[in-house]
Design an enzyme around this catalytic site. Sequence first.
Site, mmCIF file in Angstrom:
data_model
loop_
_atom_site.group_PDB
_atom_site.id
_atom_site.type_symbol
_atom_site.label_atom_id
_atom_site.label_comp_id
_atom_site.label_asym_id
_atom_site.label_seq_id
_atom_site.Cartn_x
_atom_site.Cartn_y
_atom_site.Cartn_z
ATOM 1 N N GLY A 17 24.851 -23.882 5.850
ATOM 2 C CA GLY A 17 24.591 -23.850 4.410
ATOM 3 C C GLY A 17 23.123 -23.978 4.050
ATOM 4 N N GLU A 143 21.282 -11.482 12.226
ATOM 5 C CA GLU A 143 21.556 -12.875 11.856
ATOM 6 C C GLU A 143 22.686 -13.410 12.716
ATOM 7 O OE1 GLU A 143 22.914 -13.545 7.794
ATOM 8 O OE2 GLU A 143 23.532 -15.581 8.308
ATOM 9 N N CYS A 384 39.340 -5.848 -12.055
ATOM 10 C CA CYS A 384 40.449 -5.740 -11.108
ATOM 11 C C CYS A 384 41.699 -6.446 -11.651
ATOM 12 C CB CYS A 384 40.020 -6.267 -9.743
ATOM 13 S SG CYS A 384 41.034 -5.609 -8.421
ATOM 14 N N HIS A 510 35.302 -3.251 -8.640
ATOM 15 C CA HIS A 510 34.446 -4.446 -8.627
ATOM 16 C C HIS A 510 32.984 -4.031 -8.773
ATOM 17 C CE1 HIS A 510 37.389 -7.545 -7.589
ATOM 18 N NE2 HIS A 510 38.012 -6.579 -6.939
ATOM 19 N N GLU A 512 30.511 -5.518 -9.828
ATOM 20 C CA GLU A 512 29.523 -6.560 -9.498
ATOM 21 C C GLU A 512 28.975 -6.383 -8.083
ATOM 22 O OE1 GLU A 512 32.736 -6.906 -9.856
ATOM 23 O OE2 GLU A 512 33.623 -8.364 -8.493
HETATM 24 N N1 GLN Z 1 45.964 -8.909 -7.044
HETATM 25 C C1 GLN Z 1 45.592 -7.660 -7.616
HETATM 26 C C2 GLN Z 1 45.898 -6.508 -6.698
HETATM 27 O O1 GLN Z 1 46.063 -6.695 -5.512
HETATM 28 C C3 GLN Z 1 44.129 -7.651 -7.985
HETATM 29 C C4 GLN Z 1 43.224 -7.742 -6.814
HETATM 30 C C5 GLN Z 1 41.829 -8.134 -7.185
HETATM 31 O O2 GLN Z 1 41.576 -8.640 -8.266
HETATM 32 N N2 GLN Z 1 40.886 -7.946 -6.273
HETATM 33 O O3 GLN Z 1 45.959 -5.395 -7.127
#
Ligand code: GLN
Length: 535
Positions: A17, A143, A384, A510, A512
């Site tokens: 960490g 790493e 998601c 996603h 992000e």
């Molecule tokens: N549990 C949901 C799915 O499998 C969303 C997955 C997530 O948010 N990464 O579709």
Amino acid sequence: MLKKRKFIVVTGGVLSGLGKGIAAASIGHVLSSQYRVVPIKLDGYLNVDPGTMNPYEHGEVFVLDDGGEVDMDFGHYERFLNVSCKFEHNLTMGKVFEEIRSKERRGDYLGKTVQFVPHVVDVIKGRIFSVAEKEQAEIMLIEVGGTVGDMESDLYIEAMRQLENDVGEENILYVHLTYVPIPAGVAEQKSKPTQQSVYELRKRGIQPDVIIGRCSEPLTPEIKSKIASFCGVDKKAIFTGLDVDNVYKIPFLLEEEGIVEILKEKLGLEFRKIDDLWKELLHNLENPIQEITVALCGKYTSLTDSYASIKEALMHCSAHTKARVNMKFIETTAIEEGRLSIGEALAGVDGVIVPGGFGSRGVEGKLEVVRYCRENKIPILGICFGLQLMVVEFARNVCLLEKANTTEVDPETTHPVVDLMSEQKGIEAKGATMRLGAYISYLREGSLVRKLYNSEIVSERHRHRYEVNRQYHQFLQENGLSISGLYLEKNLAEFIELRDHPYFIATQAHPELKSRLSNPAPLFLGLVKAAMEKK
Ligand code: GLN
């Protein structure tokens, strides 16, 4: 192009960490504007990848374009080196032993006893050389996960020791990250943990060239001299791994302390100072003109590492909008159990994120949050699982489909508006079986999402098994939910939005994961701007 490929090996000592990933990525950043730097991370665990690990234990699972599930250090690598990593850039003992076993069964070792040395160590080195070749790396940044002295990293350390012989000592640099405590009462920087950890490393045949001592204050000249003499390292090559409020400062701190000279001297590199594209953005972060609060409602909120990339993306937006973004973590189980009222939970909140997630705990609480935001016009971004729950909420409270749900939460629901993807049906194995990695979506003309991305086509990364049930697409749209982005090949709803709301938008992806300091994820930027406007 360098005549000879260089290798930088980063190990860590004393305790975990300390930020080995950040230290490695920072060195990489210093080099990356001039060289092709390719990161590789060696993990000691026996899982093939962290995809099956609990985020409580391991932090966020980071997904790559190629669908590889890796740990969050790859987020740092991609953001600091401005590269897209591949699954093979993460070597785990799970992968190493998988290869050893299949070679042995195939008869590759016929007649031989298969041993840790040379066979396992050769597999490790072979994987590294193969990545280096494929990627045409000028500099391989390696790493070694874990702490020197851990049993599970010893085979990697041995491989790293042998590497010097294979590539020549002028082409390899060993960097060791340690800890320099200032114990209360003593009020003095202490070198003993560093000495002992370097001793462990030397016992395994590696003499570090560079030491980075993690400390709450800059290392003093005295402590540097002491470490230099006890550890046999040039005093100029001892750096502070300073505690900072923002890790993007670390490359600049290392540069100020002279890392460029050391890299030049020890590896024979030719290069100028690092470019300071980031400096202005970091300056913006420190001079905000407005302050907003964004709530993240989830169930791992006590462990913020589980949402590392979301925090990053918001920080990137801050740097561009000059809005300080305070994050408020809301445990939605507290809402559904009546321990926290929705009004209290969202008091003073200017924007909300419903992040990814799995399973039913906290879901009813999240649905309440979505409803409150929809009805009270609070900007909200669903990611998601967040998208799926925004669809469920809309189906229940706008379309009046009683007890509508995702079959992940209620397999018996009469209105399965979110359901397992057809290609997921029948899959039993858990490892690497989700819909993973980059997929292209088409964004509808006139939609908010198209405006935000300023493009008709976008590629974002995925990790899910469920999707908006196609049988409900038309019904949802007739009731006012716009499915604004689609994966055309399979008619999957990748983006949804509401028109009569300042910012009600969600994605099955996603975004992000691809956000960068110099290029924030558009959906996050949109949320921050909408929250600023609301305020
Ligand atoms: N549990 C949901 C799915 O499998 C969303 C997955 C997530 O948010 N990464 O579709």
